[in-house]
Scaffold this motif. Structure first.
Motif: not given
Length: 444
Positions: A194-202, A217-222, A234-240
């Motif tokens: 998770i970076a400033d703009q949200g999720y990033i692909s590794w 929507e309502n994605g996490p940030s730094v 904290q409530a965080v949208v995750v991608d399992p």
């Protein structure tokens, strides 16, 4: 034949006479014969030498063939002997290793799975201490050593611990414009970065991160992850699914994307819908105002106003001295004029409602033509190549139906209101004619 033989005999018979007549010619002939004999002797010697060489080569080849046959027989015997020896050694190895052979297979399988995990998981952004040991076990041809087994165990333990951590890491990042930099990100276990703009692909192969095309929507940030790291709740949208769902999120089109898929035909249909909506809104407000004016006029019929019913009453007040037939015709003329004003624009609504699905059908046919052209050029092996034409075919049909239904509904509602107002005018006109007829009858 006899003539030819006689000619040859005459020539031979005439040679001694010619030779005696010309001794130089005879000497020259003898020299040529001597040269010819010498040449023939040389050729015969050459032929004999060539025959000897060919025989020598043939004998050498036969000897080489016999030698190779002997070597082949020896190698075949040696191969059979070594094969039997190898089979005995393999059986001895199987008996001596016992269950260690199965252990080797299990260890290699575990090492391959761990290698895949370390190569593609986001934990590779800050954990890569046991890559060499795991690669050695994957490429090994013999049983792993105790050191390698310990390294495999420590690597698996490291991955398990990393999957439970929320850690801030520095990762190389390539943005959408191709510029590379090092950014601060949070590693959410083994699920994502998770970076400033949200999720990033590794990308574990290139060891670099890239942005996703679309964020949830309502994605996490730094900043959110910093609060989560400090408060612990904290409530965080995750991608399992570790990025699979985030990649598929870019393939789910929004309303704007669907409209773009409709192409030019889709935009024309939306334009017709907008024009019809403006007409329907304007006429609806106009009819509502006329209805309110008529209600107010019905409460005060003695003072005709500037409304359809007021104009009908005004005709009656001006034509009271005329006959009943003349009054009826004047009222009918006024009601017809008012009806045209009431139904103004409704025919356009009906036309737009009929035109929208036809344009949708046109877009469907156009999209299917484009799809068939793509199939002709590239075949039907890749469905994504045909997606553009199919999207246009389906989206334009949907837009045509969606545009036609509200336009038909608006036309029906407005026509009903216009008919109700016309019925009120006709009813009031009939009552006025009846009143005039009663007056004429009482006067008579």
């Amino acid at each position: 034949m006899k003539i030819k033989t006689l000619a040859i005999a005459l020539c031979l018979f005439s040679l001694p006479f010619a030779a005696s007549a010309n001794p130089t010619l005879l000497e020259k002939t003898r020299q040529e014969q001597q040269i010819q004999k010498t040449h023939n002797a040389e050729r015969e010697a050459g032929f004999k030498l060539t025959e000897k060489e060919v025989r020598a080569k043939r004998n050498a080849l036969i000897a080489e063939r016999n030698r190779l046959q002997r070597e082949t027989e020896l190698l075949s015997k040696s191969f059979s002997k070594n094969e039997n020896k190898l089979a005995k050694l393999e059986e001895q190895l199987r008996l001596e290793t016992g269950s260690l052979g199965e252990l080797f297979g299990v260890v290699r399988q575990a090492a391959k799975e761990l290698d895949t995990e370390m190569a593609f998981s986001v934990t590779g952004a800050d954990h890569s201490n046991y890559d060499a040991v795991v690669n050695e076990i994957v490429a090994a041809k013999a049983l792993p050593s105790i050191t390698q087994l310990n390294g495999l165990w420590l690597g698996m333990t490291e991955q398990i611990q990393a999957s439970t951590e929320l850690r801030q890491v520095s990762v190389p990042f390539i943005n959408g414009e191709g510029h590379q930099s090092v950014v601060q990100a949070y590693r959410l276990g083994s699920m994502g970065l998770i970076a400033d703009q949200g999720y990033i692909s590794w990308d574990g192969k290139r060891h670099v991160a890239t942005p996703y095309l679309k964020q949830p929507e309502n994605g996490p940030s730094v900043s959110v992850m910093s609060q989560l790291n400090e408060s612990g709740l904290q409530a965080v949208v995750v991608d399992p699914s570790r990025g699979v769902m985030l990649e598929q999120l870019a393939n789910s089109p929004e309303l704007k994307d669907r409209i773009e898929h409709g192409g030019v035909v889709g935009k024309i249909i939306l334009g017709l819908l907008a024009v019809g909506a403006v007409i329907a809104l304007f006429r609806g407000v106009k009819l509502m105002m006329i209805r309110q004016q008529i209600k107010a006029q019905l409460k005060n019929p003695t003072k005709p106003g500037n409304n359809p019913l007021g104009r009908v009453l005004n005709v009656y007040s001006k034509a009271q001295n005329r006959s009943v037939e003349a009054l009826e015709l004047r009222l009918l003329e006024t009601i017809v004029d008012e009806q045209q004003g009431l139904e103004k624009g409704l025919s356009m609504l009906k036309l737009l409602a009929a035109l929208a699905p036809m344009l949708g059908l046109l877009g469907t046919v156009t999209g299917m033509i484009e799809t068939f052209q793509v199939i002709t050029q590239f075949g039907n092996g890749d469905p994504t190549v045909m997606a553009g034409g199919i999207s246009m075919a389906l989206v334009t049909t949907v837009l045509g139906l969606v545009s036609a239904m509200p336009l038909l509904l608006a036309h029906n509602v407005l026509s009903t209101q216009a008919d109700n107002i016309r019925n009120i005018l006709e009813k009031q006109g009939i009552s006025l004619v009846a009143e005039q007829a009663e007056k004429a009858g009482s006067a008579a």
